[in-house]
Design an enzyme around this catalytic site. Structure first.
Site, PDB file in Angstrom:
ATOM      1  N   ASP A 297       0.809  -1.209   0.000  1.00  0.00           N
ATOM      2  CA  ASP A 297       0.000   0.000   0.000  1.00  0.00           C
ATOM      3  C   ASP A 297       0.846   1.264   0.000  1.00  0.00           C
ATOM      4  O   ASP A 297       0.583   2.195  -0.742  1.00  0.00           O
ATOM      5  CB  ASP A 297      -0.984   0.001   1.191  1.00  0.00           C
ATOM      6  CG  ASP A 297      -0.303  -0.279   2.530  1.00  0.00           C
ATOM      7  OD1 ASP A 297       0.937  -0.461   2.568  1.00  0.00           O
ATOM      8  OD2 ASP A 297      -1.021  -0.334   3.552  1.00  0.00           O
TER       9      ASP A 297
ATOM     10  N   ASP B 150       7.241   4.180   3.196  1.00  0.00           N
ATOM     11  CA  ASP B 150       7.485   5.331   4.058  1.00  0.00           C
ATOM     12  C   ASP B 150       9.004   5.436   4.264  1.00  0.00           C
ATOM     13  O   ASP B 150       9.697   5.981   3.414  1.00  0.00           O
ATOM     14  CB  ASP B 150       6.699   5.089   5.353  1.00  0.00           C
ATOM     15  CG  ASP B 150       6.668   6.269   6.294  1.00  0.00           C
ATOM     16  OD1 ASP B 150       6.866   7.400   5.841  1.00  0.00           O
ATOM     17  OD2 ASP B 150       6.438   6.060   7.501  1.00  0.00           O
TER      18      ASP B 150
ATOM     19  N   PHE C 156      -0.087  11.505   7.483  1.00  0.00           N
ATOM     20  CA  PHE C 156      -0.637  10.184   7.757  1.00  0.00           C
ATOM     21  C   PHE C 156      -1.934  10.045   6.974  1.00  0.00           C
ATOM     22  O   PHE C 156      -2.788  10.921   6.998  1.00  0.00           O
ATOM     23  CB  PHE C 156      -0.888   9.987   9.249  1.00  0.00           C
ATOM     24  CG  PHE C 156      -1.087   8.537   9.596  1.00  0.00           C
ATOM     25  CD1 PHE C 156       0.007   7.718   9.867  1.00  0.00           C
ATOM     26  CD2 PHE C 156      -2.355   7.980   9.611  1.00  0.00           C
ATOM     27  CE1 PHE C 156      -0.172   6.366  10.149  1.00  0.00           C
ATOM     28  CE2 PHE C 156      -2.547   6.632   9.889  1.00  0.00           C
ATOM     29  CZ  PHE C 156      -1.453   5.825  10.170  1.00  0.00           C
TER      30      PHE C 156
ATOM     31  N   ARG D 115      -9.932   1.154   6.653  1.00  0.00           N
ATOM     32  CA  ARG D 115      -9.382   0.438   5.483  1.00  0.00           C
ATOM     33  C   ARG D 115     -10.409   0.370   4.353  1.00  0.00           C
ATOM     34  O   ARG D 115     -10.064   0.236   3.191  1.00  0.00           O
ATOM     35  CB  ARG D 115      -9.023  -1.009   5.853  1.00  0.00           C
ATOM     36  CG  ARG D 115      -7.851  -1.157   6.791  1.00  0.00           C
ATOM     37  CD  ARG D 115      -7.427  -2.623   6.827  1.00  0.00           C
ATOM     38  NE  ARG D 115      -6.608  -2.956   7.976  1.00  0.00           N
ATOM     39  CZ  ARG D 115      -5.294  -2.746   8.057  1.00  0.00           C
ATOM     40  NH1 ARG D 115      -4.654  -2.177   7.067  1.00  0.00           N
ATOM     41  NH2 ARG D 115      -4.622  -3.082   9.149  1.00  0.00           N
TER      42      ARG D 115
HETATM   43  P1  XMP Z   1       8.191   1.729   6.179  1.00  0.00           P
HETATM   44  O1  XMP Z   1       8.553   2.894   7.051  1.00  0.00           O
HETATM   45  O2  XMP Z   1       8.882   0.468   6.584  1.00  0.00           O
HETATM   46  O3  XMP Z   1       6.687   1.533   6.555  1.00  0.00           O
HETATM   47  O4  XMP Z   1       8.325   2.055   4.713  1.00  0.00           O
HETATM   48  C1  XMP Z   1       5.726   1.051   5.762  1.00  0.00           C
HETATM   49  C2  XMP Z   1       4.543   0.759   6.642  1.00  0.00           C
HETATM   50  O5  XMP Z   1       4.258   1.856   7.539  1.00  0.00           O
HETATM   51  C3  XMP Z   1       2.879   2.048   7.656  1.00  0.00           C
HETATM   52  N1  XMP Z   1       2.541   3.426   7.269  1.00  0.00           N
HETATM   53  C4  XMP Z   1       1.317   3.953   7.215  1.00  0.00           C
HETATM   54  N2  XMP Z   1       0.109   3.401   7.476  1.00  0.00           N
HETATM   55  N3  XMP Z   1      -0.928   5.455   6.959  1.00  0.00           N
HETATM   56  C5  XMP Z   1      -0.997   4.170   7.332  1.00  0.00           C
HETATM   57  O6  XMP Z   1      -2.117   3.680   7.555  1.00  0.00           O
HETATM   58  C6  XMP Z   1       0.234   6.084   6.675  1.00  0.00           C
HETATM   59  O7  XMP Z   1       0.245   7.257   6.328  1.00  0.00           O
HETATM   60  C7  XMP Z   1       1.412   5.269   6.821  1.00  0.00           C
HETATM   61  N4  XMP Z   1       2.738   5.548   6.620  1.00  0.00           N
HETATM   62  C8  XMP Z   1       3.387   4.386   6.915  1.00  0.00           C
HETATM   63  C9  XMP Z   1       2.242   1.026   6.744  1.00  0.00           C
HETATM   64  O8  XMP Z   1       1.858  -0.070   7.543  1.00  0.00           O
HETATM   65  C10 XMP Z   1       3.319   0.595   5.804  1.00  0.00           C
HETATM   66  O9  XMP Z   1       3.183  -0.735   5.327  1.00  0.00           O
END
Ligand code: XMP
Length: 176
Positions: free
Chosen positions: A100, A103, A152, A165
């Site tokens: 999805d 980050d 977020f 979701r």
């Molecule tokens: P990294 O930092 O490992 O994280 O790239 C990826 C995971 O962090 C969560 N994530 C979010 N979930 N809204 C969400 O609901 C957001 O804005 C968001 N930013 C990061 C998500 O679980 C993703 O797989």
């Protein structure tokens, strides 16, 4: 304090549908006749995988895995804990990881490394949303839906505390 609620629409349902169709055409062009394994990352990628697979008129297998929700799911050594693993053998297969959002990049980088260790023919990545400004580790994203700012977001698979979701669009979260 009131619970956080979805705020304004960042990516509308129609924009998602149009972009998924474009991604589907690009992926179809790139993979052609090769038999692909789409690997969805639970639970956030469920709507994206469901839409994307129907935009791919090619032979493919769909499977899912779940990165552990313990901590970030990744360790400082870069490995990832899998709370649920694939049910198919990906050795000698072309794999496309579908998530999805990316980050910091740690989750996707670790998942990619984990799957590469299983000797697939190739591993590529596809994410709906890319928060480029937050990247801490370099990871190649082969197919990106939308680049978004560091806010977020919820909806279209993304949750806050298990909620939202099921929204058909991507929205900001107000009140955090
Ligand atoms: P990294 O930092 O490992 O994280 O790239 C990826 C995971 O962090 C969560 N994530 C979010 N979930 N809204 C969400 O609901 C957001 O804005 C968001 N930013 C990061 C998500 O679980 C993703 O797989």
């Amino acid at each position: 304090m009131p619970a956080p609620r979805p705020g304004y629409v960042l990516v509308a349902e129609k924009e998602i549908a149009a972009r998924v169709a474009e991604l589907g055409r690009a992926i179809t062009r790139d993979y052609g006749e090769t038999n692909l394994v789409l690997v969805g990352v639970l639970q956030g990628a469920i709507p994206f995988v469901a839409d994307l697979m129907r935009a791919l008129p090619i032979d493919l297998t769909v499977d899912f895995l779940r990165a552990s929700s313990y901590g970030s799911g990744t360790t400082s050594s870069g490995t990832v804990h899998l709370a649920a693993d694939l049910s198919v053998d990906i050795a000698d297969r072309h794999v496309l990881i579908v998530d999805d959002i990316v980050d910091t990049g740690h989750t996707l980088a670790a998942l990619k490394r984990e799957l590469e260790a299983r000797r697939p023919r190739s591993v590529r990545t596809c994410v709906l949303l890319d928060k480029t400004g937050r990247r801490e580790i370099e990871v190649t994203i082969d197919y990106v839906g939308f680049t978004i700012p560091n806010v977020f977001v919820v909806g279209y698979g993304l949750d806050y505390d298990g909620l939202y979701r099921n929204l058909p669009h991507v929205a900001t979260l107000e009140g955090i």
